[in-house]
Structures are given as structure tokens and as C-alpha cells.
Design an enzyme around this catalytic site. Structure first.
Site, PDB file in Angstrom:
ATOM      1  N   SER A 117      32.167  30.726  39.598  1.00  0.00           N
ATOM      2  CA  SER A 117      31.181  30.209  38.644  1.00  0.00           C
ATOM      3  C   SER A 117      30.978  28.709  38.816  1.00  0.00           C
ATOM      4  O   SER A 117      29.977  28.175  38.366  1.00  0.00           O
ATOM      5  CB  SER A 117      31.662  30.426  37.204  1.00  0.00           C
ATOM      6  OG  SER A 117      32.135  31.705  37.003  1.00  0.00           O
ATOM      7  N   HIS A 138      26.866  35.327  42.747  1.00  0.00           N
ATOM      8  CA  HIS A 138      27.362  35.102  41.384  1.00  0.00           C
ATOM      9  C   HIS A 138      26.795  36.159  40.437  1.00  0.00           C
ATOM     10  O   HIS A 138      25.611  36.146  40.101  1.00  0.00           O
ATOM     11  CB  HIS A 138      26.954  33.683  40.931  1.00  0.00           C
ATOM     12  CG  HIS A 138      27.491  33.286  39.602  1.00  0.00           C
ATOM     13  ND1 HIS A 138      26.725  32.687  38.637  1.00  0.00           N
ATOM     14  CD2 HIS A 138      28.715  33.429  39.060  1.00  0.00           C
ATOM     15  CE1 HIS A 138      27.460  32.454  37.561  1.00  0.00           C
ATOM     16  NE2 HIS A 138      28.675  32.900  37.794  1.00  0.00           N
ATOM     17  N   GLU A 150      22.933  35.590  41.037  1.00  0.00           N
ATOM     18  CA  GLU A 150      22.521  34.338  41.680  1.00  0.00           C
ATOM     19  C   GLU A 150      23.095  34.330  43.091  1.00  0.00           C
ATOM     20  O   GLU A 150      24.292  34.608  43.263  1.00  0.00           O
ATOM     21  CB  GLU A 150      23.086  33.123  40.924  1.00  0.00           C
ATOM     22  CG  GLU A 150      22.296  32.751  39.689  1.00  0.00           C
ATOM     23  CD  GLU A 150      22.883  31.549  38.950  1.00  0.00           C
ATOM     24  OE1 GLU A 150      22.126  30.659  38.566  1.00  0.00           O
ATOM     25  OE2 GLU A 150      24.112  31.509  38.751  1.00  0.00           O
ATOM     26  N   ASN A 188      23.937  28.652  34.550  1.00  0.00           N
ATOM     27  CA  ASN A 188      24.925  27.928  33.737  1.00  0.00           C
ATOM     28  C   ASN A 188      24.578  26.448  33.584  1.00  0.00           C
ATOM     29  O   ASN A 188      24.959  25.815  32.604  1.00  0.00           O
ATOM     30  CB  ASN A 188      26.333  28.080  34.329  1.00  0.00           C
ATOM     31  CG  ASN A 188      26.913  29.450  34.041  1.00  0.00           C
ATOM     32  OD1 ASN A 188      26.358  30.204  33.250  1.00  0.00           O
ATOM     33  ND2 ASN A 188      28.009  29.786  34.679  1.00  0.00           N
TER      34      ASN A 188
HETATM   35  N1  LIG Z   1      34.145  36.091  33.278  1.00  0.00           N
HETATM   36  C1  LIG Z   1      32.891  35.774  33.516  1.00  0.00           C
HETATM   37  O1  LIG Z   1      32.041  35.807  32.614  1.00  0.00           O
HETATM   38  C2  LIG Z   1      32.465  35.421  34.921  1.00  0.00           C
HETATM   39  C3  LIG Z   1      31.096  35.449  35.232  1.00  0.00           C
HETATM   40  C4  LIG Z   1      30.704  35.137  36.544  1.00  0.00           C
HETATM   41  C5  LIG Z   1      31.659  34.795  37.488  1.00  0.00           C
HETATM   42  N2  LIG Z   1      32.992  34.769  37.144  1.00  0.00           N
HETATM   43  C6  LIG Z   1      33.970  34.429  38.184  1.00  0.00           C
HETATM   44  O2  LIG Z   1      34.568  35.635  38.654  1.00  0.00           O
HETATM   45  C7  LIG Z   1      35.898  35.350  39.083  1.00  0.00           C
HETATM   46  C8  LIG Z   1      36.868  36.272  38.375  1.00  0.00           C
HETATM   47  O3  LIG Z   1      36.729  36.109  36.995  1.00  0.00           O
HETATM   48  P1  LIG Z   1      37.195  37.249  35.963  1.00  0.00           P
HETATM   49  O4  LIG Z   1      36.536  36.908  34.674  1.00  0.00           O
HETATM   50  O5  LIG Z   1      37.022  38.599  36.566  1.00  0.00           O
HETATM   51  O6  LIG Z   1      38.760  36.910  35.865  1.00  0.00           O
HETATM   52  P2  LIG Z   1      39.969  37.898  35.537  1.00  0.00           P
HETATM   53  O7  LIG Z   1      41.047  37.044  35.068  1.00  0.00           O
HETATM   54  O8  LIG Z   1      39.503  39.035  34.683  1.00  0.00           O
HETATM   55  O9  LIG Z   1      40.342  38.526  36.976  1.00  0.00           O
HETATM   56  C9  LIG Z   1      40.866  37.797  38.022  1.00  0.00           C
HETATM   57  C10 LIG Z   1      41.675  38.762  38.884  1.00  0.00           C
HETATM   58  O10 LIG Z   1      42.053  38.085  40.090  1.00  0.00           O
HETATM   59  C11 LIG Z   1      43.346  38.532  40.417  1.00  0.00           C
HETATM   60  N3  LIG Z   1      43.952  37.634  41.386  1.00  0.00           N
HETATM   61  C12 LIG Z   1      44.582  36.451  41.162  1.00  0.00           C
HETATM   62  N4  LIG Z   1      45.051  35.949  42.323  1.00  0.00           N
HETATM   63  C13 LIG Z   1      44.695  36.833  43.291  1.00  0.00           C
HETATM   64  C14 LIG Z   1      44.901  36.872  44.689  1.00  0.00           C
HETATM   65  N5  LIG Z   1      45.561  35.920  45.328  1.00  0.00           N
HETATM   66  N6  LIG Z   1      44.412  37.932  45.372  1.00  0.00           N
HETATM   67  C15 LIG Z   1      43.745  38.931  44.745  1.00  0.00           C
HETATM   68  N7  LIG Z   1      43.534  38.936  43.418  1.00  0.00           N
HETATM   69  C16 LIG Z   1      43.994  37.903  42.699  1.00  0.00           C
HETATM   70  C17 LIG Z   1      44.054  38.612  39.081  1.00  0.00           C
HETATM   71  O11 LIG Z   1      45.226  39.400  39.172  1.00  0.00           O
HETATM   72  C18 LIG Z   1      42.971  39.231  38.210  1.00  0.00           C
HETATM   73  O12 LIG Z   1      43.015  40.650  38.224  1.00  0.00           O
HETATM   74  C19 LIG Z   1      36.128  33.870  38.820  1.00  0.00           C
HETATM   75  O13 LIG Z   1      35.836  33.160  40.003  1.00  0.00           O
HETATM   76  C20 LIG Z   1      35.110  33.562  37.733  1.00  0.00           C
HETATM   77  O14 LIG Z   1      34.728  32.215  37.697  1.00  0.00           O
HETATM   78  C21 LIG Z   1      33.413  35.079  35.887  1.00  0.00           C
END
Ligand SMILES: NC(=O)c1ccc[n+]([C@@H]2O[C@H](COP(=O)([O-])OP(=O)(O)OC[C@H]3O[C@@H](n4cnc5c(N)ncnc54)[C@H](O)[C@@H]3O)[C@@H](O)[C@H]2O)c1
Length: 289
Positions: A117, A138, A150, A188
Site C-alpha cells: 500500500s 494494489h 491499481e 489512498n
Molecule cells: N488491509 C488492507 O486494507 C490492504 C489493502 C491493500 C493492500 N494491503 C497490503 O497487503 C499486504 C498484506 O496486508 P494484509 O492486510 O493482508 O495483512 P495480514 O496481516 O492480514 O497478512 C499478512 C500475512 O503475511 C504473512 N507473512 C509475514 N511474513 C511473511 C513471509 N516472510 N513470507 C510469507 N508470508 C509472510 C503473515 O503471516 C500474514 O499471514 C500489505 O502489503 C498491505 O499493505 C492491505
């Protein structure tokens, strides 16, 4: 693109895996361990079966979607993927390590993407085997419901990579907007300062919490007011994002609202801490000012 690998099986990675599998792609889903990847697959299955029970999707579609998702414990099968999407925790060090380790198995024609993000795509591309085949994709949360994706090319991303990703996004039934690799990308960048401005409006006493939310909902036709939405996202997260914009642009228009800072200092972070702009301890949310 027929086979997709998703690295990081949290809320976003699971959603991406589900949507790709539902559109007929084979999906390799991984996390820090096979057990976590399997748990994520089981959670996707439970969610889809619930939708089938409620008659929202045919049961055979739910079963077929889940059958296309394979939980994996390492990157050994990554060479099968045409597209690898990293959706791990939003920490730059974690992501660089993933690109380096997974990159060793990447097929010479495959594309590597990140769902970050806020971390610049160009900066992460240097850890991938080929920055021409590296790109930001994204998604929005929750992935199965939100139409938008995106797409963010880095400095070195090739036209062929952008076009291939356009094809993938169309295949999974989403809509694209193309953004340059600038802080916040498009959505964003507009949306987070908008919420910050609502905190300025509140701090200056221009309107109450209820009137700010009501004003935006009825005056701009938004489904939620900016302050209730802020509580959903987390005030600490919003504050961090504003700080990143301010640091990376140097433009004072991105200064965080003092009242937003104050709420975070108080530990009033929104729904996750039980109190933000609203207090969630009772039956209905009550404004805190
Ligand atoms: N939450 C949102 O609204 C949103 C929206 C768009 C983008 N994002 C992006 O998506 C990504 C994930 O966010 P999320 O909300 O799913 O987080 P989350 O915490 O739900 O999930 C993250 C996952 O990554 C895993 N992880 C950590 N280290 C790892 C590794 N070395 N190898 C493999 N897996 C690993 C964790 O165990 C976890 O299951 C981030 O980059 C975030 O910025 C989030």
C-alpha cells in the site's frame, strides 16, 4: 496467465487467491509455514461454503474454486507460476527477503508483483530478479467485493509486463487504474488526506463528529462518514501514512491533523482499541466529542 502464486495468506493474500481461483486460475498459496497456508486455504473454503449454503453461489463453484488452491510450504513449485503476487506484512525488510528468496525460483517469463500500500515499487524491484518484470498490483479490501485494482509500474517495468497484468486483471473481473509510483498511488493519496482534513475540521470546532459524518454522507453521497471510516482503518495507520506522505514529499499540505495525533497518543485508535472518534463500548457507537 494460468498459474498464480500468492505469498502471504492474510486477509489480502487470501482474498487474491480466492478471486484468482474463482476465475479459473490455479493458485499456489504460501505463508511463513505450510500450516499457516493450509489454515488460510481452510478459511477460504469455509467462507465459500457459507456463501453456497446461503444460495449466493452454486456449491459446485465453491468446491471447484477451493480445489484450484494449493497450499505450499516453500518456493519449490514457484517456477510453475506465470505471476507471483506478494501480499505479506507491510514491512520493507520482509518484502525484500521474499523477493530475493522467491526470485531464485521465478520462471524466466514470469512476472513478480507486490500488493504493497505504501512502499515504492521501484525501490522493491531491485530485490527481484528482473525489474522489467516487477510491478505493483494494489488490490482493495475486501478483495472479493472491491472492483478496483491499481496497477503501478516501477521505473524499469516493461510495457509487456503492464499489458500482461492488464490481461490478468481483466480475467479476474476487476477494473484497472494505472498509477505512477508516487506515495499513496492514486486512491489512498486522495482518500487519506481527505480523512485527515476531517480531523482538522473537527479540531477547529467547525462541526461535531456526527455532523461531519452526516455532512459527507448526505452532501457527497459517501456510504460512510470520514470519521467512522477512520475508526475502521485505525487512526495509528492513518497517522503513519500521513507522516510518510509528508516525509517523502516535504509538502506541508500533508501535515497530520493535531487532533489525529492526539487521539493516537491517547491510545484511541478506532474500533480495534474500542475507542476512536466514536466509543464502541456500548450497543451503538457514541461520538467522543
Ligand atoms: N488491509 C488492507 O486494507 C490492504 C489493502 C491493500 C493492500 N494491503 C497490503 O497487503 C499486504 C498484506 O496486508 P494484509 O492486510 O493482508 O495483512 P495480514 O496481516 O492480514 O497478512 C499478512 C500475512 O503475511 C504473512 N507473512 C509475514 N511474513 C511473511 C513471509 N516472510 N513470507 C510469507 N508470508 C509472510 C503473515 O503471516 C500474514 O499471514 C500489505 O502489503 C498491505 O499493505 C492491505
Amino acid at each position: 496467465m494460468q498459474t498464480i502464486a500468492v505469498i502471504g495468506a492474510g486477509q489480502m493474500g487470501s482474498g487474491i487467491a480466492q478471486v484468482a481461483a474463482a476465475s479459473g486460475k490455479a493458485v499456489l498459496l504460501s505463508d511463513v509455514s505450510l500450516a499457516l497456508a493450509e489454515a488460510a486455504r481452510a478459511k477460504i473454503e469455509k467462507g465459500l461454503m457459507k456463501l453456497a449454503e446461503r444460495g449466493k453461489i452454486p456449491a459446485e463453484d465453491a468446491i471447484a474454486t477451493v480445489s484450484r488452491i494449493t497450499a505450499v510450504g516453500d518456493y519449490a513449485r514457484l517456477g510453475e507460476a506465470d505471476l507471483v503476487i506478494e501480499a505479506a506484512t507491510e514491512r520493507e525488510d520482509i518484502k525484500h527477503k521474499i523477493f530475493e528468496a522467491a526470485g531464485k525460483h521465478l520462471s524466466p517469463s514470469a512476472i513478480m508483483a507486490t500488493n504493497t500500500s505504501s512502499i515504492p515499487i521501484t525501490r522493491m524491484a531491485v530485490s527481484s530478479p528482473d525489474p522489467e518484470r516487477f510491478i505493483g498490483i494494489h488490490f482493495f479490501n475486501p478483495v472479493p467485493l472491491m472492483k478496483l485494482v491499481e496497477v503501478i509500474p516501477g521505473l524499469a517495468t516493461s510495457i509487456g509486463t503492464i499489458e500482461a497484468v492488464r490481461g490478468f486483471v481483466a480475467d479476474i473481473g476487476k477494473e484497472i487504474v494505472l498509477s505512477q509510483d508516487e506515495p499513496g498511488f492514486i486512491v489512498n493519496r486522495i482518500f487519506v488526506p481527505f480523512i485527515n482534513e476531517a480531523a482538522f475540521v473537527l479540531g477547529s470546532g467547525t462541526g461535531s463528529i456526527l455532523d461531519i459524518d452526516k455532512g459527507v454522507k448526505l452532501g457527497l453521497n459517501h456510504p460512510m462518514g470520514p470519521l467512522e471510516l477512520a475508526d475502521f482503518i485505525g487512526l495509528d495507520t492513518l497517522l503513519e501514512i500521513m507522516k510518510i506522505y509528508l516525509a517523502s514529499t516535504g509538502d506541508p499540505k500533508y501535515r497530520p491533523a493535531p487532533l489525529l495525533q492526539k487521539y493516537v497518543e491517547a491510545g484511541w485508535l478506532g474500533r480495534k482499541s474500542g475507542r476512536g472518534f466514536y466509543d464502541y463500548s456500548g450497543e451503538v457507537p457514541v461520538p467522543t466529542r
